[in-house]
Design an enzyme around this catalytic site. Sequence first.
Site, PDB file in Angstrom:
ATOM      1  N   CYS A 106       0.831  -1.196   0.000  1.00  0.00           N
ATOM      2  CA  CYS A 106       0.000   0.000   0.000  1.00  0.00           C
ATOM      3  C   CYS A 106       0.868   1.250   0.000  1.00  0.00           C
ATOM      4  O   CYS A 106       1.683   1.452   0.897  1.00  0.00           O
ATOM      5  CB  CYS A 106      -0.922   0.033   1.210  1.00  0.00           C
ATOM      6  SG  CYS A 106      -2.029   1.448   1.140  1.00  0.00           S
ATOM      7  N   ILE A 119      -1.359  -6.301  -9.832  1.00  0.00           N
ATOM      8  CA  ILE A 119      -0.562  -5.369  -9.078  1.00  0.00           C
ATOM      9  C   ILE A 119      -1.427  -4.474  -8.170  1.00  0.00           C
ATOM     10  O   ILE A 119      -2.631  -4.352  -8.414  1.00  0.00           O
ATOM     11  CB  ILE A 119       0.242  -4.400 -10.010  1.00  0.00           C
ATOM     12  CG1 ILE A 119      -0.730  -3.711 -10.970  1.00  0.00           C
ATOM     13  CG2 ILE A 119       1.389  -5.084 -10.674  1.00  0.00           C
ATOM     14  CD1 ILE A 119      -0.099  -2.674 -11.903  1.00  0.00           C
ATOM     15  N   ASN A 120      -0.787  -3.845  -7.202  1.00  0.00           N
ATOM     16  CA  ASN A 120      -1.436  -2.781  -6.444  1.00  0.00           C
ATOM     17  C   ASN A 120      -1.313  -1.486  -7.266  1.00  0.00           C
ATOM     18  O   ASN A 120      -0.871  -1.515  -8.410  1.00  0.00           O
ATOM     19  CB  ASN A 120      -0.769  -2.637  -5.070  1.00  0.00           C
ATOM     20  CG  ASN A 120      -1.762  -2.157  -4.012  1.00  0.00           C
ATOM     21  OD1 ASN A 120      -2.511  -1.208  -4.247  1.00  0.00           O
ATOM     22  ND2 ASN A 120      -1.763  -2.806  -2.859  1.00  0.00           N
ATOM     23  N   GLY A 123     -11.246  -4.119  -9.977  1.00  0.00           N
ATOM     24  CA  GLY A 123     -11.156  -3.112  -8.925  1.00  0.00           C
ATOM     25  C   GLY A 123     -11.984  -1.882  -9.220  1.00  0.00           C
ATOM     26  O   GLY A 123     -13.207  -1.862  -9.015  1.00  0.00           O
TER      27      GLY A 123
HETATM   28  C1  FMN Z   1     -10.316   3.104  -3.291  1.00  0.00           C
HETATM   29  C2  FMN Z   1      -9.326   1.979  -3.347  1.00  0.00           C
HETATM   30  C3  FMN Z   1      -8.954   1.329  -2.166  1.00  0.00           C
HETATM   31  C4  FMN Z   1      -8.035   0.274  -2.190  1.00  0.00           C
HETATM   32  N1  FMN Z   1      -7.724  -0.378  -1.022  1.00  0.00           N
HETATM   33  C5  FMN Z   1      -6.868  -1.448  -1.058  1.00  0.00           C
HETATM   34  C6  FMN Z   1      -6.586  -2.198   0.131  1.00  0.00           C
HETATM   35  O1  FMN Z   1      -7.124  -1.933   1.213  1.00  0.00           O
HETATM   36  N2  FMN Z   1      -5.709  -3.247   0.030  1.00  0.00           N
HETATM   37  C7  FMN Z   1      -5.113  -3.593  -1.164  1.00  0.00           C
HETATM   38  O2  FMN Z   1      -4.325  -4.554  -1.205  1.00  0.00           O
HETATM   39  N3  FMN Z   1      -5.390  -2.917  -2.311  1.00  0.00           N
HETATM   40  C8  FMN Z   1      -6.243  -1.865  -2.284  1.00  0.00           C
HETATM   41  N4  FMN Z   1      -6.540  -1.188  -3.454  1.00  0.00           N
HETATM   42  C9  FMN Z   1      -5.901  -1.621  -4.730  1.00  0.00           C
HETATM   43  C10 FMN Z   1      -6.834  -2.519  -5.554  1.00  0.00           C
HETATM   44  O3  FMN Z   1      -7.174  -3.690  -4.848  1.00  0.00           O
HETATM   45  C11 FMN Z   1      -6.186  -2.893  -6.922  1.00  0.00           C
HETATM   46  O4  FMN Z   1      -4.962  -3.552  -6.671  1.00  0.00           O
HETATM   47  C12 FMN Z   1      -5.910  -1.674  -7.774  1.00  0.00           C
HETATM   48  O5  FMN Z   1      -6.966  -0.727  -7.658  1.00  0.00           O
HETATM   49  C13 FMN Z   1      -5.706  -2.031  -9.247  1.00  0.00           C
HETATM   50  O6  FMN Z   1      -6.876  -2.553  -9.835  1.00  0.00           O
HETATM   51  P1  FMN Z   1      -7.922  -1.650 -10.671  1.00  0.00           P
HETATM   52  O7  FMN Z   1      -7.125  -0.830 -11.636  1.00  0.00           O
HETATM   53  O8  FMN Z   1      -8.836  -2.642 -11.337  1.00  0.00           O
HETATM   54  O9  FMN Z   1      -8.636  -0.781  -9.687  1.00  0.00           O
HETATM   55  C14 FMN Z   1      -7.460  -0.130  -3.437  1.00  0.00           C
HETATM   56  C15 FMN Z   1      -7.832   0.536  -4.622  1.00  0.00           C
HETATM   57  C16 FMN Z   1      -8.760   1.562  -4.591  1.00  0.00           C
HETATM   58  C17 FMN Z   1      -9.148   2.233  -5.884  1.00  0.00           C
END
Ligand code: FMN
Length: 305
Positions: free
Chosen positions: A133, A194-195, A268
């Site tokens: 994170c 990925i994150n 996500g």
């Molecule tokens: C609002 C928000 C909160 C998130 N909180 C977490 C979290 O608590 N733990 C985590 O591992 N990833 C967290 N993420 C990352 C997502 O799980 C994901 O890895 C990332 O958004 C990429 O995917 P996407 O482009 O489809 O959103 C968060 C993402 C967003 C947008």
Amino acid sequence: MGINIDLSVKIGNSTLPNPIGTASGTFGYGSEYEELMDLSCIGAIYTKAVTLKPRPGNDIPRIIETPSGIINSIGLANVGIDKFISQKIPFLKTLPCAIVVNVAGSTEEEYLSVVQQLEEVENIWGYEINVSCPNVKHGGLAFGTDPTQIERLTSALRKKTVRPLIIKLTPNVTDITLVARAAEDGGADAISCINTLVGMVIDTQKKKPVLQMKTGGLSGPAIRPVGVAMTYRVSNAVSIPVIGMGGIMNTDDAIQYLLAGASAIQIGSANFIDPRIPQNILDGVKDYCNREGITSIGEFKGLME
Ligand SMILES: Cc1cc2nc3c(=O)[nH]c(=O)nc-3n(C[C@H](O)[C@H](O)[C@H](O)COP(=O)(O)O)c2cc1C
């Protein structure tokens, strides 16, 4: 009539009913979406990160839209492990999909303590360890960029559980394959990849960053090519399954990840636009398999020329 497709995905000693998951932090604790969609179509819900103590998260504003995604600096706001177990687990337990708890911490002891308490709870399918994170001052990112620490943390967690242990990596490193291999060496069952990527938006009138924390994590379509590339590289570097994510908005995006070597995917930011996207993507993946004569999700690996 279509062919029979084996959608199951084996991770560690367990199996996901299908490869579609909802990404941590974008699907709350599941109950928020109960009335908006059929939760039985999801293979797994990856919960919002849970930490040892409750966290209020960062000050607002902590989310901002960009031309092809969002930047968030939520700062791991969550109810803490005690309330998670007493207030969130009872609903999650009733769901037909796998429940993967996303665990975060600032020290190794914190991660271990959260997992230890969750081990007492039935019906948890597995853990996704958030070492990535970017939005907390003393967050997991310190672990996520250092292969030695990743391997140590993973092997310490491995000793605590036989449930699937998934390490979620940050793209904010020079070579993601080094940290992926460290997680595998520590005994991880899978890698989430990925994150978010570090991003920033500046208000030119006020001449200051829009987000209270100045920078945040960029997600959504903007990061898809990065996610696909990192999934490709990681899946070639390790022999455990890779769960791919980053900017998946439709079936074609999901197929890209599967062709890149992912065994499963997570959706996500797209959940914020339309909560039916996971269901549509599951249907779309089945259609693709039918058209291409693919009989199991495992066949995607090695299909790419
Ligand atoms: C609002 C928000 C909160 C998130 N909180 C977490 C979290 O608590 N733990 C985590 O591992 N990833 C967290 N993420 C990352 C997502 O799980 C994901 O890895 C990332 O958004 C990429 O995917 P996407 O482009 O489809 O959103 C968060 C993402 C967003 C947008």
